[in-house]
Design a protein around this motif. Structure first.
Motif, PDB file in Angstrom:
ATOM      1  N   PRO A   1      -0.301  15.192  40.803  1.00 50.99           N
ATOM      2  CA  PRO A   1      -0.015  16.359  40.098  1.00 50.99           C
ATOM      3  C   PRO A   1       1.202  17.059  41.232  1.00 50.99           C
ATOM      4  O   PRO A   1       1.330  16.812  42.266  1.00 50.99           O
ATOM      5  N   ILE A   2       1.743  18.205  40.819  1.00 48.46           N
ATOM      6  CA  ILE A   2       2.763  18.878  41.523  1.00 48.46           C
ATOM      7  C   ILE A   2       2.331  20.501  41.526  1.00 48.46           C
ATOM      8  O   ILE A   2       2.094  20.794  40.458  1.00 48.46           O
ATOM      9  N   VAL A   3       2.598  21.059  42.532  1.00 41.70           N
ATOM     10  CA  VAL A   3       2.036  22.670  42.376  1.00 41.70           C
ATOM     11  C   VAL A   3       3.270  23.362  43.123  1.00 41.70           C
ATOM     12  O   VAL A   3       3.615  22.771  44.256  1.00 41.70           O
ATOM     13  N   GLY A   4       3.975  24.380  42.558  1.00 46.96           N
ATOM     14  CA  GLY A   4       4.856  24.880  43.098  1.00 46.96           C
ATOM     15  C   GLY A   4       4.777  26.358  43.127  1.00 46.96           C
ATOM     16  O   GLY A   4       4.155  27.015  42.163  1.00 46.96           O
ATOM     17  N   VAL A   5       5.438  27.241  44.214  1.00 46.12           N
ATOM     18  CA  VAL A   5       5.229  28.710  44.060  1.00 46.12           C
ATOM     19  C   VAL A   5       6.610  29.175  44.711  1.00 46.12           C
ATOM     20  O   VAL A   5       7.054  28.500  45.519  1.00 46.12           O
ATOM     21  N   LEU A   6       7.003  30.324  44.202  1.00 46.98           N
ATOM     22  CA  LEU A   6       8.209  30.882  44.614  1.00 46.98           C
ATOM     23  C   LEU A   6       7.890  32.338  45.346  1.00 46.98           C
ATOM     24  O   LEU A   6       6.950  32.873  44.994  1.00 46.98           O
ATOM     25  N   THR A   7       8.736  32.407  46.592  1.00 49.16           N
ATOM     26  CA  THR A   7       8.459  33.544  47.351  1.00 49.16           C
ATOM     27  C   THR A   7       9.704  34.329  47.037  1.00 49.16           C
ATOM     28  O   THR A   7      10.702  33.921  46.969  1.00 49.16           O
TER      29      THR A   7
ATOM     30  N   VAL B   1      10.952  28.406  48.109  1.00 47.96           N
ATOM     31  CA  VAL B   1      10.420  27.505  47.094  1.00 47.96           C
ATOM     32  C   VAL B   1       9.770  26.577  47.482  1.00 47.96           C
ATOM     33  O   VAL B   1      10.105  25.826  48.656  1.00 47.96           O
ATOM     34  N   HIS B   2       8.289  26.688  47.213  1.00 43.07           N
ATOM     35  CA  HIS B   2       7.272  25.913  48.103  1.00 43.07           C
ATOM     36  C   HIS B   2       6.688  24.988  47.198  1.00 43.07           C
ATOM     37  O   HIS B   2       6.215  25.352  45.892  1.00 43.07           O
ATOM     38  N   VAL B   3       6.784  23.389  47.443  1.00 44.56           N
ATOM     39  CA  VAL B   3       6.341  22.592  46.411  1.00 44.56           C
ATOM     40  C   VAL B   3       5.297  21.518  47.121  1.00 44.56           C
ATOM     41  O   VAL B   3       5.900  20.971  48.183  1.00 44.56           O
ATOM     42  N   VAL B   4       4.137  21.644  46.666  1.00 49.52           N
ATOM     43  CA  VAL B   4       3.095  20.418  47.350  1.00 49.52           C
ATOM     44  C   VAL B   4       2.645  19.475  46.442  1.00 49.52           C
ATOM     45  O   VAL B   4       2.575  19.583  45.299  1.00 49.52           O
ATOM     46  N   MET B   5       3.276  18.291  47.009  1.00 50.12           N
ATOM     47  CA  MET B   5       2.836  16.864  46.275  1.00 50.12           C
ATOM     48  C   MET B   5       1.833  16.093  46.999  1.00 50.12           C
ATOM     49  O   MET B   5       1.446  14.998  46.153  1.00 50.12           O
ATOM     50  N   THR B   6       1.534  16.367  48.187  1.00 49.07           N
ATOM     51  CA  THR B   6       0.576  15.599  49.038  1.00 49.07           C
ATOM     52  C   THR B   6      -0.654  15.381  48.058  1.00 49.07           C
ATOM     53  O   THR B   6      -1.480  16.335  47.684  1.00 49.07           O
ATOM     54  N   PRO B   7      -1.169  14.215  47.583  1.00 49.37           N
ATOM     55  CA  PRO B   7      -2.148  14.143  46.748  1.00 49.37           C
ATOM     56  C   PRO B   7      -3.560  14.636  47.399  1.00 49.37           C
ATOM     57  O   PRO B   7      -4.465  15.257  46.587  1.00 49.37           O
ATOM     58  N   GLU B   8      -3.811  14.640  48.764  1.00 51.75           N
ATOM     59  CA  GLU B   8      -5.130  14.897  49.424  1.00 51.75           C
ATOM     60  C   GLU B   8      -5.073  16.501  49.316  1.00 51.75           C
ATOM     61  O   GLU B   8      -6.242  16.936  49.396  1.00 51.75           O
ATOM     62  N   LYS B   9      -3.991  17.459  49.247  1.00 50.68           N
ATOM     63  CA  LYS B   9      -4.029  18.826  49.289  1.00 50.68           C
ATOM     64  C   LYS B   9      -4.155  19.164  47.705  1.00 50.68           C
ATOM     65  O   LYS B   9      -4.444  20.326  47.566  1.00 50.68           O
ATOM     66  N   LEU B  10      -4.349  18.140  46.882  1.00 50.37           N
ATOM     67  CA  LEU B  10      -4.391  18.809  45.291  1.00 50.37           C
ATOM     68  C   LEU B  10      -5.430  18.005  44.702  1.00 50.37           C
ATOM     69  O   LEU B  10      -5.687  18.178  43.562  1.00 50.37           O
TER      70      LEU B  10
END
Length: 292
Positions: free
Chosen positions: A266-272, A281-290
Motif C-alpha cells: 500500500p501507499i499512504v500520502g498526505v499534503l501539507t 507532499v509526503h508519500v510513505v511506501m516502505t512496507p514495514e511502516k505500513l
C-alpha cells in the motif's frame, strides 16, 4: 492506585503520543508503553501507592525507554535509503486512542520532520517539557544531566523549531475543508495527467518526499519545485496505470486529510497545505511502516 492495567489504559493515548513524538514510530511507541506498564506492575501495590503523579511517572518511563532509540536515530538515518518519513498514523474511522494521539498539531508530518532536525537531547527535552509538562529537574534526570543544562537544551531546540516556522517549514495548520479542497484538486489534476493544473495546486517551492526505505521504488532525494514534482508524479501515475488513482481511499494521516492507495504494497500520502496550496507532499511506501 492499585490497578496497574487501569492506570495504563487511562493514560495510553498520552503515552503513545509521547513515544511517537520521540521515535516517529507507532510500533516503537507501543513497545515502550508496554514495557512501561510492566515496570509499573512490578512496583507492586506499595510502590505504586508512593507515586504522586502516575501520568508523569509513566511518561518519564516511556521517555527513558525511547531515549536509546532517539540517540541512535541520527546514525540510522545516515544509513537510510532515500528520504525518511515517520510511520504514518492512519485512521479510516473513529479510533478513540489514535484520535487522542493525533489531536495535537505536533504530530503532523511537517512537525515530525522539524523534530527530526533537532539533536536527540533537544527532541527529548522539548517533548517532555513543552508537551508533557515535566519540570526541568525531571527532564534532566531522564537525559542524565542537570536541570539548568536541560533548560538550555530545550531552549536551543525551541529556537530551531521557531526558525523552521519562520522559514516556512512549519506552516500553521489549516482547517479540514481547506485541506480536502487542495487534496481533491491535487488528485483530479493527477487523474487527468494535467501538469499545468497540478503545478498550480503546488506551491512554487513545494517539496516531495517519497519514503521507500530502499525496499520499493521511490525517489532517492527530496524533489523540490512545483514543475519537477508535477511532471514526476504524472509520469509515475502513468506508469502505474489509471486504476491506481481510481482505488484511492480518503483517510486521516497524522490528523490531516490524506489518501490510501490499497496496492501491494500500500501507499499512504498526505499534503501539507499553506496559503491554499500544497507546500509538502509526503508519500510513505516502505512496507514495514505500513503494516498496521
Amino acid at each position: 492506585m492499585d490497578a496497574p492495567l487501569d492506570a495504563l489504559e487511562e493514560h495510553r493515548p498520552h503515552l503513545l503520543a509521547v513515544g511517537y513524538r520521540l521515535t516517529g514510530s507507532r510500533a516503537d511507541a507501543e513497545d515502550a508503553v508496554q514495557d512501561a506498564w510492566l515496570r509499573w506492575e512490578r512496583l507492586g501495590p506499595g510502590g505504586r501507592g508512593a507515586v504522586r503523579d502516575v501520568r508523569a511517572w509513566l511518561a518519564t518511563t516511556v521517555a527513558r525507554l525511547c531515549l536509546d532509540q532517539v540517540r541512535s536515530a541520527p546514525a540510522r538515518r545516515e544509513r537510510y535509503v532515500g528520504p525518511w518519513l515517520p510511520e504514518p498514523l492512519l485512521t479510516t474511522g473513529p479510533d478513540e486512542v489514535l484520535d487522542a494521539v493525533v489531536a495535537a498539531a505536533d504530530v503532523r508530518m511537517a512537525t515530525m520532520l522539524v523534530l527530526e532536525h533537532l539533536t536527540p537531547d533537544q527532541r527529548v527535552a522539548l517533548v517532555l517539557h513543552d508537551t508533557v509538562g515535566l519540570g526541568f529537574d525531571e527532564v534532566g534526570a531522564v537525559l542524565g544531566t542537570t536541570a539548568p543544562t536541560a533548560r538550555q537544551i530545550a531552549h536551543r531546540g525551541r529556537q530551531r523549531v521557531c526558525a523552521a516556522a519562520r522559514e516556512g517549514e512549519l506552516p500553521v495548520p489549516v482547517a479540514e475543508p481547506e485541506q480536502r479542497r487542495v487534496l481533491d484538486a491535487f488528485l483530479a489534476a493527477l487523474a487527468a495527467a494535467d501538469v499545468p493544473t497540478l503545478v498550480a495546486v503546488l506551491h512554487p517551492d513545494a517539496a516531495l518526499r517519497t519514503d521507500g526505505g530502499g525496499v520499493v521504488k521511490a525517489a532517492r532525494r527530496v524533489v523540490r519545485g512545483a514543475d519537477k514534482i508535477a511532471r514526476l508524479l504524472v509520469a509515475l501515475v502513468a506508469e502505474a496505470g489509471p486504476e491506481t488513482l481510481a482505488a484511492v481511499r480518503p483517510v486521516t494521516v497524522n490528523g490531516e486529510v490524506g489518501m490510501l492507495v490499497p496496492s501491494a504494497p500500500p501507499i499512504v500520502g498526505v499534503l501539507t497545505v499553506a496559503g491554499g496550496r500544497a507546500v509538502g507532499v509526503h508519500v510513505v511506501m516502505t512496507p514495514e511502516k505500513l503494516r498496521s
